[in-house]
Design a protein around this motif. Structure first.
Motif, PDB file in Angstrom:
ATOM      1  N   UNK A 136       0.823  -1.206   0.000  1.00 46.30           N
ATOM      2  CA  UNK A 136       0.000   0.000   0.000  1.00 46.30           C
ATOM      3  C   UNK A 136       0.861   1.261   0.000  1.00 46.30           C
ATOM      4  N   UNK A 137       1.933   1.237   0.776  1.00 45.57           N
ATOM      5  CA  UNK A 137       2.831   2.392   0.826  1.00 45.57           C
ATOM      6  C   UNK A 137       3.513   2.604  -0.524  1.00 45.57           C
ATOM      7  N   UNK A 138       3.863   1.506  -1.201  1.00 52.48           N
ATOM      8  CA  UNK A 138       4.476   1.616  -2.527  1.00 52.48           C
ATOM      9  C   UNK A 138       3.504   2.223  -3.533  1.00 52.48           C
ATOM     10  N   UNK A 139       2.227   1.860  -3.442  1.00 50.38           N
ATOM     11  CA  UNK A 139       1.224   2.439  -4.343  1.00 50.38           C
ATOM     12  C   UNK A 139       1.075   3.936  -4.061  1.00 50.38           C
ATOM     13  N   UNK A 140       1.041   4.308  -2.778  1.00 51.69           N
ATOM     14  CA  UNK A 140       0.961   5.726  -2.422  1.00 51.69           C
ATOM     15  C   UNK A 140       2.177   6.481  -2.944  1.00 51.69           C
ATOM     16  N   UNK A 141       3.365   5.896  -2.789  1.00 49.86           N
ATOM     17  CA  UNK A 141       4.578   6.536  -3.302  1.00 49.86           C
ATOM     18  C   UNK A 141       4.525   6.677  -4.818  1.00 49.86           C
TER      19      UNK A 141
END
Length: 328
Positions: A136-141
């Motif tokens: 999820x953090x990678x998608x946000x980034x």
């Protein structure tokens, strides 16, 4: 000699279901208390610094913050900003992408911690939740990077805010109820969630335990599992886990738990199997949840774009995480 059904039910099924039920009730009650006392807002406050690098207006930070408390409210704010002209379609898609991690934060408190970790056990549960958090953090980034590269002043119309009342779309303001009432309602929510989950949990776990006790599932699914085992290196028992997980996350976790306990799966291969199930489940979840929700928020045309972006990025980053886990 195979054990009697009654001894399996009393000795293995009942203690496990009771333990999970208590954990779910307590965990959901605790999560409800965090929301009621406003703690989740402070966790979500990390969203605002992301809007600057992504070339998004500060108002989007409020929508992202709200998403951690209510996905519907957060998306509703973004829909209002798009309808008013503050954000064009490209900027809205970037904002929706950045929303991903903060939508995940909500699920940590409402599902992963109180429901999934007690079912899977601490080690597998934390590895799975940590992996999904990283995805999820990678998608946000990815959304922040896309905003930095693709957005400019042409995609934002600040003057449109004169027609928007952001306070009307927030998460409802402060909860003014007395602390005792908040705690009572939190406990009541925990019991209600347990009553909702417990029947399905008991049925699925009973079937799984009886199946693993009296049948060799690896032998029954071995032919179908050969391509999967050859491609991923996962045990052939991953097939029933993936099939069940694709239709229901909780039931998939319940199906997987006995295989973890008997050593069929390591923590790494267990999480890998759930990630594969997650990829398969997108077809089901798109029709069951994504289309009704996104079309309701955005309409069919733009809702289809949101679904396409969300699904593509999830599959991409889950696949990357899966490769990383299997390569360890």
């Amino acid at each position: 000699m195979d054990p009697a059904v009654s001894s399996v039910l009393v000795g293995e099924v009942l203690p496990r279901v009771a333990t999970v039920a208590v954990a779910i009730a307590g965990g959901v009650a605790f999560a409800n208390a965090l929301v009621a006392f406003g703690v989740i807002r402070y966790i979500a406050a990390l969203s605002k610094p992301l809007t600057g690098p992504a070339n998004l207006p500060d108002e989007v930070g409020g929508a992202i913050l709200t998403t951690a408390a209510s996905t519907t409210a957060g998306y509703g704010m973004l829909a209002e900003y798009r309808d008013s002209g503050l954000l064009d379609d490209r900027a809205t898609l970037v904002a929706v992408t950045i929303n991903t991690f903060f939508g995940f934060v909500q699920h940590i408190f409402t599902f992963y911690a109180p429901v999934l970790i007690p079912i899977l056990g601490l080690r597998v549960g934390l590895l799975y939740v940590g992996t999904r958090a990283g995805i999820s953090l990678a998608i946000t980034a990815t959304g922040v990077f896309a905003g930095a590269v693709l957005l400019s002043d042409r995609n934002i119309t600040p003057e449109a805010m004169s027609e928007v009342d952001p306070e009307a779309r927030a998460d409802g303001g402060d909860d003014a109820r007395p602390p005792g009432e908040k705690l009572l309602d939190a406990g009541r929510g925990g019991l209600e969630k347990t009553r909702e989950i417990l029947p399905r949990l008991a049925v699925v776990y009973t079937l799984v335990v009886l199946g693993t006790t009296y049948y060799d599932l690896e032998a029954l699914t071995g032919g179908a599992a050969d391509p999967l085992a050859a491609l991923t290196g996962l045990p052939s028992a991953a097939v029933p886990v993936i099939v069940v997980y694709a239709f229901d996350t909780t039931s998939g976790a319940v199906t997987l738990a006995p295989f973890v306990q008997d050593g069929t799966f390591t923590a790494r291969t267990a999480v890998s199997a759930m990630l594969v199930g997650g990829i398969v489940s997108f077809t089901v979840s798109t029709f069951k949840r994504s289309i009704p929700f996104q079309y309701g928020i955005w309409g069919a045309e733009f809702g289809t774009k949101v679904i396409a972006v969300n699904t593509s990025l999830k599959i991409l980053w889950i696949a990357i995480a899966l490769v990383g886990l299997l390569a360890l």
